[in-house]
Design an enzyme around this catalytic site. Structure first.
Site, short mmCIF file in Angstrom:
data_model
loop_
_atom_site.label_atom_id
_atom_site.label_comp_id
_atom_site.label_asym_id
_atom_site.label_seq_id
_atom_site.Cartn_x
_atom_site.Cartn_y
_atom_site.Cartn_z
N CYS A 148 0.81 -1.23 0.00
CA CYS A 148 0.00 0.00 0.00
C CYS A 148 0.84 1.27 0.00
O CYS A 148 0.32 2.36 -0.29
CB CYS A 148 -0.95 0.00 1.19
SG CYS A 148 -2.16 -1.34 1.15
N HIS B 7 -3.38 7.43 1.48
CA HIS B 7 -3.72 6.07 1.06
C HIS B 7 -5.14 5.79 1.54
O HIS B 7 -5.47 6.01 2.70
CB HIS B 7 -2.73 5.07 1.65
CG HIS B 7 -3.18 3.66 1.55
ND1 HIS B 7 -3.65 3.10 0.38
CD2 HIS B 7 -3.25 2.67 2.49
CE1 HIS B 7 -3.98 1.84 0.59
NE2 HIS B 7 -3.75 1.56 1.86
N ASN C 128 -9.98 -0.20 -0.60
CA ASN C 128 -8.52 -0.14 -0.53
C ASN C 128 -7.94 -0.80 -1.78
O ASN C 128 -8.02 -2.01 -1.94
CB ASN C 128 -8.04 -0.86 0.73
CG ASN C 128 -6.54 -0.79 0.91
OD1 ASN C 128 -5.79 -0.48 0.00
ND2 ASN C 128 -6.08 -1.11 2.12
#
Length: 314
Positions: A112, A241, A271
């Site tokens: 990520c 993020h 996500n």
């Protein structure tokens, strides 16, 4: 030698198949209300026949179109991904051929935090005069490694891609970047099996990840603002993020930034790992929220753990 690496184009792409929270509630013990309250996510996108490279290609072409440059002008391609299409060759080389480029291309894997690491790497190439035009892409097909019967992870992840084109500039661009890694938390978030020989799925200790993410990202955001002598009230936007609304909100609160100055798009795509920051950036650029001259803070953390921040004048 350029003083700065400046974003001159953004692009993104989400596959057409949408999985809503209500869809998930038909197969696992959850509800739309439970998912939204804990994550802020309402839906996620899922590939059917598309590959990680297919998503990357569409996002890259949109970024190149906005940048107004010919693909042959690219000096380098960096693809941040956790879900490469093959063990080898690098998916970036497949992307290079797909878009008609002829420059060097390589993958970068930092989960990520991948886009933060890739963008920082691209900046260093430009500042060292090793490249002038760089395509940076984050692309993921996480649905391939999600256990759709595991409520703790199935509700979180989605597929998508985002891209930026960087160019050398003497005036403005990336002002600051900082990267960190700490491998002591390996078991907190991982694909446990050796995926070369076995099928593995994402496994996560949610509470531990939440605490570490908030602590590391808050401290790093404070450090970034302090070292660049920028007060939080002078920051135009945080582009974080897109992991979980509770993490995003907690970090914003710690650095005294109101949520109306935070770009949040995760409700629409979940996500998407390395794709999430460029996806959010492209959305806000195209809808007019982010404008030229704005000061932006990118920040993200991924399994490993690896985390980082970038301060940029757009």
């Amino acid at each position: 030698m350029s003083k700065f690496a400046r974003i001159i184009g953004t692009g993104s792409y989400l596959p057409p198949t949408v999985i809503t929270n209500d869809d998930l509630s038909k197969t696992i013990n959850t509800t739309n209300e439970w998912i939204v309250a804990r994550t802020g996510i309402k839906q996620r996108h899922k590939v059917t026949n598309e590959t990680t490279c297919d998503l990357a290609e569409k996002a890259a072409n949109r970024a190149l179109e906005m940048a107004g440059i010919n693909v042959k002008d690219l000096d380098l391609i960096i693809l941040a991904t956790t879900t490469a299409d093959k063990i080898f060759p690098a998916t970036a080389t497949i992307l290079q051929t797909a878009i008609g480029a002829s420059c060097p291309a390589f993958d970068l894997q930092s989960v990520c935090a991948g886009f933060i690491f890739a963008l920082t790497t691209a900046e260093q190439y430009i500042k060292a005069s090793a490249a002038n035009k760089v395509l940076v892409v984050g692309s993921e097909t996480l649905s391939r490694i999600v256990n759709w019967n595991d409520r703790s992870t199935a509700v979180l992840f989605g597929d998508g891609a985002g891209a930026v084109v960087l160019s050398g500039s003497d005036n403005t661009g990336i002002l600051y970047s900082k990267l960190f890694s700490d491998g002591n938390y390996l078991s907190s978030l991982q694909v446990s099996n050796n995926y070369i020989n076995e099928v593995g799925f994402i496994e996560m200790s949610g509470n531990e990840v939440f605490k570490i993410a908030v602590n590391r990202l808050s401290s790093l955001a404070e450090k970034t603002l302090k070292e660049t002598n920028l007060n939080s009230n002078k920051l135009d936007w945080i582009v974080p993020h897109q992991a979980n609304i509770r993490i995003i909100s907690a970090v914003a609160k710690r650095i005294k930034t109101p949520m109306n100055k935070v770009i949040v798009t995760l409700e629409n795509h979940g996500n998407t790992s390395a794709a999430s920051i460029p996806l959010a950036l492209d959305t806000a650029v195209r809808d007019g929220r982010i404008k030229r001259g704005d000061h932006l803070l990118f920040e993200g953390i991924g399994a490993g753990f690896s985390w980082g921040s970038i301060l940029i004048q757009f």
